[in-house]
Structure formats: structure tokens, C-alpha cells
Design a protein around this motif. Structure first.
Motif: not given
Length: 288
Positions: A76-84
């Protein structure tokens, strides 16, 4: 015959670990359209969370549950903080792959800086060996097989029976149409990252159990097997990932027994290249 049965047993266990990882990876890719090559790094990070729990004297299976939670949180952190943020800027898919590779290096070598370069092992009693008609497996290996079967059934029920599963399939097929039909696609994507991250964490825990010892970069080659299973079965196809995991798991372990263990990952690549040459969309992918 004993060598054949032994390699078949190892192949089943590898296929079980691989199926858990590959299904999580392909669900993530299908719904979010992100080829998250940091998946292996999240696996090993989760395995170390399980290791910390286990070193406190707690059962490793409780540690695997903690690894699932850790995998979900990090994903979730990767999605919210990086990919999105990158996707909102219109970053191309190939650039996102580079970003994912960068996150792999950050996570793995950041972890290595914390835990050191030496391999570690869980405190785990493998249990008595069980003979199944000449096929000998330990109690721990049977638990891994049973866990994989339960997870595959749960994924099947999620995708075929639940509203969330139907929303996930709709979002994967056509995000714009799904959004216009009233599906909250942002929520679906978030839940997909959480579910696939939990599967990633579980895969990390059982991978470390099966490997015996592991370090911060141990999943680098295993990611090759995950990608091979996903693309042999068909990218974005959960059932294809299950089939691909069985094919890759059995072929690599049995090939290692009769050829040499050094070529185990090469066998996976040969199968992948052969599938891409004959049917680029994979076994369950639609022909274009």
C-alpha cells in the motif's frame, strides 16, 4: 525412481510457494496495470518480519501472518507513495518499470544495511517425514502445500463469488467503463494492493521456510520464476498463474535433478521464451 519422486516432491513444494507469489503478482498487475518488479523485495522484507517474530520465541506460522500484514502495508505504501504519484504525472509504463527496479534496490540494500549480509534461518522443527507411496515430504512441506491450496480456493471464491472480485475483474478489463458503471475503482485498486501485498508477504514467509536460509537479496532469482509462471499462464490471469506455477515449479526442480541445479532458473527462462514464441499471451490469454 527415488530420484524422480524426490524431485517431484520438491517441485510440488516449489510450485506451492510460487503459486502464492504468482497469483498475488498477477492480480496486482491485472487491476493496477503496474509491473511491480519490487515484488521480490517486498517478499524478503516480509520474510524478515516473520524472522523477527520467530526470534522472539513465537511460532513461525504466527510470523507468516505478521509477514502477510507487513506485505500489505508495504505494498500500500508503494502504491500511495511511489507508483500513484508517477502515474498521475503521466509516466510511461516502461518508466514505471525503471521506478520499480529502483525501489527494489532501495528496499533490498536498505534492508541489508539493517540486518547485515549474512544469511539467517528460522527456528523451525520440520516435523516427522511422511511417506506417500514413495514420495517423502516433511510435515512443514505438507503445511505449505495445504496453505497454497487454501489460498488458491480463497482466490477463486473471491474472484467468482464476491462483489469485490467482480469489481476487480471489471476494473482490470476496462477501468473507464467500470468507473462509469458506478464502481469505485480507486477503492478497488487500493484493496487489490492490500490483498496482493498480503499474498506477497505470505509467499515471502513460506519461501524462506522452504529455502532454509535466506538473505536480503535471496528473492532476486525467485522473481524470475514468478515472472515465468505469470507469463506462461497469461499475464493478469489468476488461474493462468496457478497453472504456470505448477509447470515452472515441477519443471525446474525435476530438471535440476536430472541436469544440474545451476540451470534451474535457465529452464524457467527456456519455458518462458518458448511460450512467448508460440503463444505470447500465455496459456489462458486471449489470442490477438
Amino acid at each position: 525412481m527415488s530420484l524422480l519422486l524426490a524431485s517431484f516432491g520438491f517441485g510440488l513444494v516449489t510450485a506451492a510457494v510460487l503459486a502464492i507469489a504468482a497469483v498475488g503478482f498477477t492480480l496486482q498487475f491485472a487491476v493496477t496495470d503496474v509491473l511491480n518488479l519490487a515484488y521480490g523485495a517486498v517478499m524478503i522484507l516480509s520474510a524478515y518480519v516473520a524472522y523477527a517474530i520467530n526470534q522472539a520465541g513465537i511460532s513461525i506460522w504466527v510470523g507468516v501472518v505478521a509477514a502477510a500484514v507487513a506485505g500489505a502495508i508495504v505494498s500500500l505504501g508503494l502504491n500511495r507513495g511511489v507508483y500513484t504519484p508517477f502515474k498521475r504525472r503521466g509516466t510511461s509504463p516502461i518508466a514505471l518499470v525503471i521506478v520499480a527496479l529502483g525501489m527494489t534496490l532501495i528496499l533490498e540494500f536498505g534492508l541489508q544495511a539493517l540486518v547485515g549480509a549474512d544469511n539467517v534461518s528460522y527456528r523451525l522443527n520440520q516435523g516427522p517425514g511422511i511417506d506417500l507411496g514413495g514420495l517423502r515430504l516433511s510435515a512443514t512441506q505438507l503445511v505449505i502445500l495445504a496453505l497454497a491450496v487454501v489460498i488458491m480456493v480463497a482466490v477463486h471464491l473471491l474472484l467468482s463469488r464476491s462483489r469485490l472480485g467482480k469489481a476487480m475483474r471489471a476494473t482490470a478489463a476496462n477501468p473507464s467503463l467500470a468507473r462509469n458503471s458506478g464502481i469505485r475503482t480507486d477503492r478497488v485498486v487500493t484493496l487489490t494492493w492490500a490483498i496482493s501485498g498480503a499474498l506477497c508477504g505470505i509467499a515471502g514467509g513460506v519461501f524462506a521456510i522452504d529455502a532454509g536460509s535466506f538473505g536480503a537479496t535471496s528473492t532476486d532469482l525467485f522473481l524470475v520464476l514468478i515472472l515465468a509462471a505469470v507469463f506462461v499462464g497469461g499475464p493478469g490471469k489468476a488461474y493462468g498463474a496457478m497453472i504456470g506455477a505448477v509447470l515452472i515449479g515441477l519443471s525446474t526442480e525435476m530438471g535440476a535433478a536430472y541436469v544440474t541445479p545451476a540451470y534451474k532458473d535457465v529452464i524457467a527462462f527456456v519455458l518462458l521464451l518458448g511460450m512467448l514464441a508460440v503463444r505470447p499471451t500465455g496459456l489462458l490469454g486471449e489470442r490477438t
